[in-house]
Every structure is written in structure tokens, then in C-alpha cells.
Enzyme design. Structure first.
Site, mmCIF file in Angstrom:
data_model
loop_
_atom_site.group_PDB
_atom_site.id
_atom_site.type_symbol
_atom_site.label_atom_id
_atom_site.label_comp_id
_atom_site.label_asym_id
_atom_site.label_seq_id
_atom_site.Cartn_x
_atom_site.Cartn_y
_atom_site.Cartn_z
ATOM 1 C CB SER A 12 -0.971 0.002 1.176
ATOM 2 O OG SER A 12 -0.296 0.227 2.383
ATOM 3 N NE ARG A 90 17.045 -10.486 2.233
ATOM 4 C CZ ARG A 90 17.370 -11.694 2.647
ATOM 5 N NH1 ARG A 90 16.467 -12.496 3.136
ATOM 6 N NH2 ARG A 90 18.625 -12.104 2.545
ATOM 7 C CG LEU A 92 18.624 -3.432 2.643
ATOM 8 C CD1 LEU A 92 18.422 -1.967 2.257
ATOM 9 C CD2 LEU A 92 18.504 -4.329 1.416
ATOM 10 C CG ASN A 106 12.359 1.520 6.266
ATOM 11 O OD1 ASN A 106 11.617 0.831 5.552
ATOM 12 N ND2 ASN A 106 12.461 1.310 7.577
ATOM 13 C CG HIS A 108 9.688 1.581 11.672
ATOM 14 N ND1 HIS A 108 9.866 0.226 11.510
ATOM 15 C CD2 HIS A 108 9.430 1.780 12.992
ATOM 16 C CE1 HIS A 108 9.723 -0.376 12.682
ATOM 17 N NE2 HIS A 108 9.462 0.541 13.595
ATOM 18 C CG ASP A 140 21.971 3.878 10.092
ATOM 19 O OD1 ASP A 140 21.259 2.855 10.230
ATOM 20 O OD2 ASP A 140 22.200 4.667 11.021
HETATM 21 C C1 GAR Z 1 3.755 -0.648 6.737
HETATM 22 O O1 GAR Z 1 2.975 -0.366 7.862
HETATM 23 C C2 GAR Z 1 5.209 -0.291 6.995
HETATM 24 O O2 GAR Z 1 5.357 0.850 7.785
HETATM 25 C C3 GAR Z 1 5.681 -1.522 7.725
HETATM 26 O O3 GAR Z 1 5.077 -2.591 7.040
HETATM 27 C C4 GAR Z 1 3.839 -2.158 6.491
HETATM 28 C C5 GAR Z 1 3.854 -2.475 5.014
HETATM 29 O O4 GAR Z 1 2.602 -2.190 4.450
HETATM 30 N N1 GAR Z 1 7.105 -1.627 7.704
HETATM 31 C C6 GAR Z 1 7.822 -2.125 8.711
HETATM 32 O O5 GAR Z 1 7.314 -2.590 9.711
HETATM 33 C C7 GAR Z 1 9.309 -2.082 8.503
HETATM 34 N N2 GAR Z 1 9.997 -2.458 9.692
HETATM 35 P P1 GAR Z 1 2.446 -2.060 2.879
HETATM 36 O O6 GAR Z 1 3.077 -3.328 2.263
HETATM 37 O O7 GAR Z 1 0.961 -2.003 2.648
HETATM 38 O O8 GAR Z 1 3.153 -0.817 2.433
#
Ligand code: GAR
Length: 201
Positions: A12, A90, A92, A106, A108, A140
Site C-alpha cells: 500500500s 529484510r 540490508l 524507509n 516505519h 544506515d
Molecule cells: C507498513 O505499515 C510499513 O510501515 C511496515 O510494514 C507495512 C507495510 O505495508 N514496515 C515495517 O514494519 C518495517 N519495519 P504495505 O506493504 O501495505 O506498504
């Protein structure tokens, strides 16, 4: 600038970037390709729908260094300038991150530096904090530790669950991620001693 999006699942956030880009809100970014590490990732369908080339590099049972080298090859061949991690679950390698120093961002789902890692919502609820949110940051070689670009917060209520919290935060992610990508590709972000400043227009 040529942009590659890396995703592992639903996508999304990838969609929010595609949409902002088609509305002309990220004028200096060309969303050139998607790389996924899971063959069932719905992000692939989104790429197909918008005619964005996608590459599947399955990460299961693969050494991190081999996986990252395969990605680097694709990124170099396509002359990618900027990498966007949109739900890419994942870590890096340091080698990879150094190749694209200050060029990887990224999203988060917590107010970093609180609750890094793969279970941000679960840990937020468990800690009983009254506020959470989302963060876009440079990547990083730590886990969710790079310089912070934009954050947005929401209140956490007593009766919130992982699911209700995720549903509250996701729309905010979709606002700040394309915005951060625009700032980066418009060269408006400067990093000084680990802190980001945003240049005015
Ligand atoms: C999102 O909430 C993103 O912030 C989180 O995974 C979800 C992916 O949703 N990411 C993490 O937790 C990274 N550590 P999406 O596939 O619908 O974008």
C-alpha cells in the site's frame, strides 16, 4: 531521478507513491522498477497494473550477501539513483547500504527511535505508551536507526489493538512517504551530524 521500490507484501505504501507520482507530486522521481523478495507479494499486482517492471528475487534460504548482490546488479543495470523501502521486511547488508549511502529511505510504523524492528505495533501496545505514529528515515547499517526525515503521530487509546493502531497509522504513512521522496529527489534534504534539515523552497 530514477527510483527503485523494494517491497515484501501488500504494497500500500508503494501504491501511495505511484498515486502521488501520477498526481505530479513527485516531479523529480521516475518510479522505474519494483523488486520483491516474496512471490505472493500483492505489490507485484500493483506494479503490473501500472506497467512498472518488477523483479522477484526470492530471499528464502539465500545468503544475505548473495541476495543483495543480485539486487545491486539490477539496480546498476537500471541506473537507479534512489531506493525506497516500502514494507521491505529484510535487513540490508552493510555493503549494500554503503553503495547507496544517504540514498535509501524507509517507512516505519512507530515514532523512531522507539520500537524499531518487525513488530512495532505489538511492542507499542505492550509498552502502554499514549502516542505512536510513523517515521520516514534514511537507512544506515543499523535496524531502523538512520537519520529521521519526517514523523507523524497519533494518540494510542487504552482499547487500541495492533490492528486498530495499524489502521490509524497507515493513512499517515501514505502521506509522509511520498512527501519525503519528493524532498529527497528535489535535493531539499541535508544531513549534518546524523540530523536531517529540510531546505525551504
Ligand atoms: C507498513 O505499515 C510499513 O510501515 C511496515 O510494514 C507495512 C507495510 O505495508 N514496515 C515495517 O514494519 C518495517 N519495519 P504495505 O506493504 O501495505 O506498504
Amino acid at each position: 531521478m530514477e527510483v527503485a521500490v523494494l517491497a515484501s507484501g501488500r504494497g500500500s505504501n508503494f501504491q501511495s507513491i505511484i498515486d502521488a507520482s501520477s498526481r505530479g507530486e513527485i516531479p523529480n522521481a521516475n518510479i522505474k522498477l519494483l523488486i520483491v523478495n516474496e512471490k505472493n507479494a500483492y505489490a507485484i499486482e500493483r506494479a503490473k497494473k501500472h506497467n512498472i517492471p518488477h523483479y522477484l528475487i526470492e530471499s528464502k534460504n539465500k545468503k544475505r550477501s548473495d541476495f543483495d548482490l543480485e539486487m545491486l546488479e539490477i539496480l546498476h543495470e537500471n541506473r537507479i539513483d534512489i531506493i525506497v523501502l516500502a514494507g521491505f521486511m529484510r535487513i540490508l547488508s552493510t555493503h549494500f547500504v554503503n553503495k547507496y549511502k544517504n540514498k535509501i529511505i524507509n517507512i516505519h510504523p512507530s515514532l523512531l527511535p522507539l520500537f524499531p524492528g518487525a513488530h512495532a505495533h505489538r511492542e507499542t501496545i505492550k509498552a502502554g505508551v499514549s502516542e505512536s505514529g510513523c517515521t520516514v528515515h534514511f537507512v544506515d547499517d543499523g535496524v531502523d536507526t538512520g537519520p529521521i526525515i519526517i514523523q507523524k503521530s497519533v494518540p494510542v487509546n487504552r482499547n487500541d489493538t495492533e490492528e486498530t493502531l495499524a489502521n490509524k497509522i497507515l493513512p499517515l504513512e501514505h502521506q509522509i512517504f511520498p512527501k519525503a521522496l519528493d524532498l529527497l529527489t528535489s535535493r531539499k534534504l541535508k544531513i549534518n551530524k546524523g540530523k536531517v534539515t529540510i531546505e525551504a523552497d
